[in-house]
Motif scaffolding. Structure first.
Motif, PDB file in Angstrom:
ATOM      1  N   ASP A   1     -29.818   2.353   6.901  1.00 51.31           N
ATOM      2  CA  ASP A   1     -30.669   2.675   5.774  1.00 51.31           C
ATOM      3  C   ASP A   1     -29.811   2.983   4.554  1.00 51.31           C
ATOM      4  N   LYS A   2     -30.464   3.037   3.393  1.00 53.01           N
ATOM      5  CA  LYS A   2     -29.792   3.457   2.162  1.00 53.01           C
ATOM      6  C   LYS A   2     -29.240   4.867   2.364  1.00 53.01           C
ATOM      7  N   ASP A   3     -28.062   5.135   1.786  1.00 47.61           N
ATOM      8  CA  ASP A   3     -27.387   6.436   1.909  1.00 47.61           C
ATOM      9  C   ASP A   3     -26.952   6.714   3.340  1.00 47.61           C
ATOM     10  N   SER A   4     -26.755   5.652   4.134  1.00 52.18           N
ATOM     11  CA  SER A   4     -26.244   5.801   5.490  1.00 52.18           C
ATOM     12  C   SER A   4     -24.880   5.139   5.591  1.00 52.18           C
ATOM     13  N   THR A   5     -24.054   5.655   6.497  1.00 52.18           N
ATOM     14  CA  THR A   5     -22.698   5.153   6.688  1.00 52.18           C
ATOM     15  C   THR A   5     -22.419   5.026   8.179  1.00 52.18           C
ATOM     16  N   LEU A   6     -21.788   3.920   8.568  1.00 55.16           N
ATOM     17  CA  LEU A   6     -21.345   3.719   9.944  1.00 55.16           C
ATOM     18  C   LEU A   6     -19.824   3.696   9.952  1.00 55.16           C
ATOM     19  N   ILE A   7     -19.221   4.542  10.794  1.00 49.56           N
ATOM     20  CA  ILE A   7     -17.771   4.610  10.916  1.00 49.56           C
ATOM     21  C   ILE A   7     -17.393   4.328  12.370  1.00 49.56           C
ATOM     22  N   VAL A   8     -16.503   3.390  12.592  1.00 50.78           N
ATOM     23  CA  VAL A   8     -15.963   3.119  13.925  1.00 50.78           C
ATOM     24  C   VAL A   8     -14.485   3.510  13.905  1.00 50.78           C
ATOM     25  N   ARG A   9     -14.133   4.522  14.678  1.00 53.16           N
ATOM     26  CA  ARG A   9     -12.742   4.976  14.765  1.00 53.16           C
ATOM     27  C   ARG A   9     -12.130   4.470  16.072  1.00 53.16           C
ATOM     28  N   TYR A  10     -10.826   4.208  16.033  1.00 53.01           N
ATOM     29  CA  TYR A  10     -10.163   3.677  17.217  1.00 53.01           C
ATOM     30  C   TYR A  10      -8.896   4.476  17.516  1.00 53.01           C
ATOM     31  N   PRO A  11      -8.395   4.390  18.756  1.00 50.11           N
ATOM     32  CA  PRO A  11      -7.256   5.228  19.155  1.00 50.11           C
ATOM     33  C   PRO A  11      -5.975   4.863  18.406  1.00 50.11           C
ATOM     34  N   GLN A  12      -5.095   5.836  18.341  1.00 52.71           N
ATOM     35  CA  GLN A  12      -3.805   5.632  17.698  1.00 52.71           C
ATOM     36  C   GLN A  12      -3.015   4.568  18.446  1.00 52.71           C
ATOM     37  N   GLY A  13      -2.376   3.670  17.697  1.00 50.53           N
ATOM     38  CA  GLY A  13      -1.587   2.601  18.297  1.00 50.53           C
ATOM     39  C   GLY A  13      -2.326   1.287  18.398  1.00 50.53           C
ATOM     40  N   TYR A  14      -3.658   1.321  18.267  1.00 50.78           N
ATOM     41  CA  TYR A  14      -4.451   0.093  18.303  1.00 50.78           C
ATOM     42  C   TYR A  14      -4.541  -0.506  16.903  1.00 50.78           C
ATOM     43  N   THR A  15      -4.647  -1.820  16.844  1.00 49.31           N
ATOM     44  CA  THR A  15      -4.770  -2.517  15.564  1.00 49.31           C
ATOM     45  C   THR A  15      -5.998  -3.417  15.587  1.00 49.31           C
ATOM     46  N   VAL A  16      -6.551  -3.657  14.414  1.00 46.17           N
ATOM     47  CA  VAL A  16      -7.760  -4.471  14.293  1.00 46.17           C
ATOM     48  C   VAL A  16      -7.384  -5.949  14.291  1.00 46.17           C
ATOM     49  N   ALA A  17      -7.823  -6.660  15.332  1.00 42.23           N
ATOM     50  CA  ALA A  17      -7.592  -8.104  15.389  1.00 42.23           C
ATOM     51  C   ALA A  17      -8.662  -8.846  14.596  1.00 42.23           C
ATOM     52  N   SER A  18      -9.919  -8.374  14.681  1.00 43.83           N
ATOM     53  CA  SER A  18     -11.004  -8.979  13.914  1.00 43.83           C
ATOM     54  C   SER A  18     -12.154  -7.991  13.806  1.00 43.83           C
ATOM     55  N   ALA A  19     -12.954  -8.145  12.770  1.00 46.37           N
ATOM     56  CA  ALA A  19     -14.143  -7.319  12.573  1.00 46.37           C
ATOM     57  C   ALA A  19     -15.188  -8.169  11.868  1.00 46.37           C
ATOM     58  N   ASP A  20     -16.357  -8.275  12.464  1.00 48.17           N
ATOM     59  CA  ASP A  20     -17.425  -9.110  11.920  1.00 48.17           C
ATOM     60  C   ASP A  20     -18.744  -8.329  11.951  1.00 48.17           C
ATOM     61  N   PRO A  21     -19.345  -8.092  10.779  1.00 50.41           N
ATOM     62  CA  PRO A  21     -18.905  -8.490   9.446  1.00 50.41           C
ATOM     63  C   PRO A  21     -17.722  -7.658   8.959  1.00 50.41           C
ATOM     64  N   VAL A  22     -17.088  -8.145   7.899  1.00 52.72           N
ATOM     65  CA  VAL A  22     -15.937  -7.442   7.330  1.00 52.72           C
ATOM     66  C   VAL A  22     -16.386  -6.066   6.843  1.00 52.72           C
ATOM     67  N   PRO A  23     -15.679  -5.003   7.211  1.00 57.85           N
ATOM     68  CA  PRO A  23     -16.085  -3.657   6.775  1.00 57.85           C
ATOM     69  C   PRO A  23     -15.943  -3.478   5.270  1.00 57.85           C
ATOM     70  N   ASP A  24     -16.711  -2.556   4.729  1.00 61.25           N
ATOM     71  CA  ASP A  24     -16.623  -2.250   3.303  1.00 61.25           C
ATOM     72  C   ASP A  24     -15.346  -1.495   2.976  1.00 61.25           C
ATOM     73  N   GLN A  25     -14.809  -0.793   3.987  1.00 59.96           N
ATOM     74  CA  GLN A  25     -13.595  -0.016   3.772  1.00 59.96           C
ATOM     75  C   GLN A  25     -12.875   0.136   5.100  1.00 59.96           C
ATOM     76  N   GLN A  26     -11.539   0.160   5.063  1.00 61.33           N
ATOM     77  CA  GLN A  26     -10.746   0.380   6.267  1.00 61.33           C
ATOM     78  C   GLN A  26      -9.733   1.472   6.005  1.00 61.33           C
ATOM     79  N   SER A  27      -9.804   2.544   6.800  1.00 68.26           N
ATOM     80  CA  SER A  27      -8.850   3.638   6.682  1.00 68.26           C
ATOM     81  C   SER A  27      -7.763   3.453   7.721  1.00 68.26           C
TER      82      SER A  27
END
Length: 320
Positions: free
Chosen positions: A153-179
């Protein structure tokens, strides 16, 4: 929608995110309100995931504060059981669709009033664990549990966090931001079937020739012996601290959010967990987590118990 009505529908607002999971009734989105919602999925190396859903709304009047208090008093007896039933059914249906055993458990809920420089806010946080949420194949892959897609919904945010040492091979759809340790999508957004799909590569360990491995082991052993001879024996209360990793100072809002995440993580693990495990789950700098734990300890919200060379963090009864 007035504030009282909003509080009554808050417990099932998670359907906005999960309404298209198999077997779950799709509720219509409520009218526009002044609350924000943050869904955080913290992936674990074993394929499980810690879910946290946070709702935040301003408390501008005494009536707002009273309504929030009424909602809070019914949280454990009414709204948390509703969420538990919803998510257990969702996990069961996802297990059928993926042919992978799944279970949602360790549910907890919390409602607090926070005062910040920008005003007073009511914050409701739900958390639970979802086993076998990810596919473990040398890395981690998520998405198949969302057979019907997701809705933010509007004013909602989804965050997917992953363990230390892991790297993103692909993400679909492309995230709006990557920390540094997570992917972020903002609403208003509709995800397709099996989305978001995130593929993470596990930590890479270089393969060394056998002869080189032996040399490295000998050098490391010799260095360790020299270190032990020069290093004074620790005192009975001595516990080595993690080296300073030069983490950036947190803002007040981020500090409060991190404290809430730590409290919810402890509640989800029976009220206690080793400090090193908390650092791994949160994926935050060690010094940041240590400083936050010190603040919680000074305020009497947690206990720090020495277990060998580790700290066992225990939630004080009634905290959170």
């Amino acid at each position: 929608m007035d504030k009282l009505t909003w509080y009554r529908v808050l417990a099932i607002a998670i359907l906005l995110l999960l309404c298209t999971l198999p077997g779950v009734w799709a509720a219509p989105a409520p009218a526009t309100t002044d609350y924000t919602t943050t869904y955080t999925i913290t992936l674990q190396k074993d394929g499980s995931a810690l879910w946290t859903v946070e709702y935040r709304t301003p408390l501008a009047t005494d009536e707002d504060l009273d309504n929030f208090g009424n909602y809070s008093s019914d949280l454990d007896s009414v709204y948390l059981p509703q969420l538990e039933d919803l998510m257990q059914r969702s996990a069961a249906q996802a297990a059928v669709g993926t042919s992978r055993p799944m279970e949602a458990d360790n549910f907890s809920g919390n409602a607090v009033v926070q005062t910040s420089p920008t005003g007073k806010f009511g914050v409701v946080t739900y958390s639970f664990s979802w086993t076998n949420f990810s596919v473990t194949d040398g890395g981690l892959t998520i998405g198949d549990a969302f057979a019907g897609g997701l809705y933010l919904d509007k004013d909602s945010t989804l965050i997917v966090r992953y363990p230390q040492g892991y790297t993103v091979a692909s993400a679909d759809p492309v995230p709006d931001q990557q920390s540094g340790d997570g992917l972020i999508w903002y609403g208003l957004r509709s995800f397709g079937s099996g989305e978001p799909q995130v593929v993470l590569a596990g930590p890479a360990f270089p393969v060394l020739p056998a002869g080189l491995v032996i040399i490295v082991v000998i050098i490391a052993a010799a260095g360790f012996m020299i270190y032990r001879k020069r290093r004074p024996d620790p005192g009975p209360g001595d516990v080595p601290e993690d080296p300073d990793d030069h983490a950036s100072p947190l803002s007040e809002a981020d500090r409060v959010s991190l404290e809430e995440r730590i409290v919810q993580l402890l509640r989800a693990n029976g009220g206690e967990q080793f400090q090193s495990e908390i650092v791994k789950v949160l994926g935050m700098p060690k010094s940041t987590v240590s400083s936050t734990l010190n603040d919680l300890h000074r305020r009497g919200l947690i206990q720090k118990i020495k277990k060998g060379r580790e700290n066992l963090i225990r939630l004080v009864d009634g905290s959170g």
